[in-house]
Design a protein around this motif. Sequence first.
Motif, PDB file in Angstrom:
ATOM      1  N   UNK A  90      19.696  17.096  -0.534  1.00 50.83           N
ATOM      2  CA  UNK A  90      18.245  17.019  -0.734  1.00 50.83           C
ATOM      3  C   UNK A  90      17.755  15.579  -0.608  1.00 50.83           C
ATOM      4  N   UNK A  91      18.539  14.634  -1.157  1.00 47.88           N
ATOM      5  CA  UNK A  91      18.149  13.227  -1.107  1.00 47.88           C
ATOM      6  C   UNK A  91      18.162  12.715   0.332  1.00 47.88           C
ATOM      7  N   UNK A  92      19.213  13.047   1.098  1.00 41.82           N
ATOM      8  CA  UNK A  92      19.286  12.617   2.496  1.00 41.82           C
ATOM      9  C   UNK A  92      18.140  13.201   3.307  1.00 41.82           C
ATOM     10  N   UNK A  93      17.864  14.478   3.103  1.00 41.99           N
ATOM     11  CA  UNK A  93      16.805  15.139   3.864  1.00 41.99           C
ATOM     12  C   UNK A  93      15.446  14.513   3.577  1.00 41.99           C
ATOM     13  N   UNK A  94      15.156  14.271   2.299  1.00 46.97           N
ATOM     14  CA  UNK A  94      13.864  13.704   1.928  1.00 46.97           C
ATOM     15  C   UNK A  94      13.696  12.289   2.480  1.00 46.97           C
ATOM     16  N   UNK A  95      14.754  11.489   2.424  1.00 50.80           N
ATOM     17  CA  UNK A  95      14.666  10.124   2.924  1.00 50.80           C
ATOM     18  C   UNK A  95      14.476  10.117   4.434  1.00 50.80           C
ATOM     19  N   UNK A  96      15.192  10.978   5.140  1.00 45.27           N
ATOM     20  CA  UNK A  96      15.051  11.040   6.594  1.00 45.27           C
ATOM     21  C   UNK A  96      13.668  11.525   7.006  1.00 45.27           C
ATOM     22  N   UNK A  97      13.075  12.381   6.186  1.00 44.68           N
ATOM     23  CA  UNK A  97      11.755  12.924   6.500  1.00 44.68           C
ATOM     24  C   UNK A  97      10.623  12.043   5.995  1.00 44.68           C
ATOM     25  N   UNK A  98      10.961  10.987   5.269  1.00 39.52           N
ATOM     26  CA  UNK A  98       9.934  10.120   4.723  1.00 39.52           C
ATOM     27  C   UNK A  98       9.168  10.733   3.570  1.00 39.52           C
ATOM     28  N   UNK A  99       9.772  11.697   2.893  1.00 35.50           N
ATOM     29  CA  UNK A  99       9.130  12.374   1.766  1.00 35.50           C
ATOM     30  C   UNK A  99       9.427  11.628   0.464  1.00 35.50           C
ATOM     31  N   UNK A 100       8.634  11.861  -0.585  1.00 34.90           N
ATOM     32  CA  UNK A 100       8.920  11.232  -1.885  1.00 34.90           C
ATOM     33  C   UNK A 100      10.306  11.636  -2.390  1.00 34.90           C
ATOM     34  N   UNK A 101      11.051  10.668  -2.881  1.00 39.68           N
ATOM     35  CA  UNK A 101      12.417  10.948  -3.326  1.00 39.68           C
ATOM     36  C   UNK A 101      12.633  10.630  -4.801  1.00 39.68           C
ATOM     37  N   UNK A 102      11.590  10.133  -5.479  1.00 38.42           N
ATOM     38  CA  UNK A 102      11.783   9.648  -6.843  1.00 38.42           C
ATOM     39  C   UNK A 102      12.379  10.697  -7.774  1.00 38.42           C
TER      40      UNK A 102
END
Length: 240
Positions: A90-102
Amino acid sequence: MRFISETRLDDGVLEREFTLGEIPGTLWTPGSAPAPLVLMAHNNGLPKAEPRLVARARYTAARGYAVATIDASGCGDRPRSAADEQARADLRRAMQAGEPVDEIFESFIGPLVEKAVPEWQTTLDALLSLPEIGGPVGYSGGWTALGIRLAVVEPRIAAAGFFAGGYVPRAQREEARQVTIPLLFLLQWDDAGNPRQKALELFDAFGSKEKTLHANLGGHTGTPWFELEDGCRFLDRHLK
């Protein structure tokens, strides 16, 4: 602590793999003894065999330090739970998509820090019982959240060098105010994975009277090699 392999490197540094219960680790020691100890952790628990960590460890050991690292729970060859695997994905996907990861980061890294700190303290106890290690102790690594917690709860740590620090759980951001040991904080100005403003705010929050910020252009893995030399001079001032 049980040593399971031993290699003498070209520069005279002795590299040994060890196990401590379920904890696997590596210890590098210089030819001179006893040597001050540096605990070296990679960002967010990447494997202890990660090439950048190994290169830093060998260089630091050649400068006269004992250097140790361990694999955190769920990292390296240690078993991962299904929940750990899902959180990483989930963390990798969100970072690659530029989504909030906090929130993803918080739910993943917070528990990882809680598990890792007692293991590092157990390892520290075992290392300081070895005749080739004499203290004092420093911390160096990209896992800033772990370093903050250790600096707060472990009085044997006399100085610390942190890499980046944009993403740190809320608990460690609060604890940063309790950190009073000398600090060297490295920031890659164009690191897409570590928000610059959050890193600057974290640096400002540290309670240390002696804290230094080095900022360099470039992305996450672009830290100039001379920062490793400067990092060792920082350790020389506080551990030797």
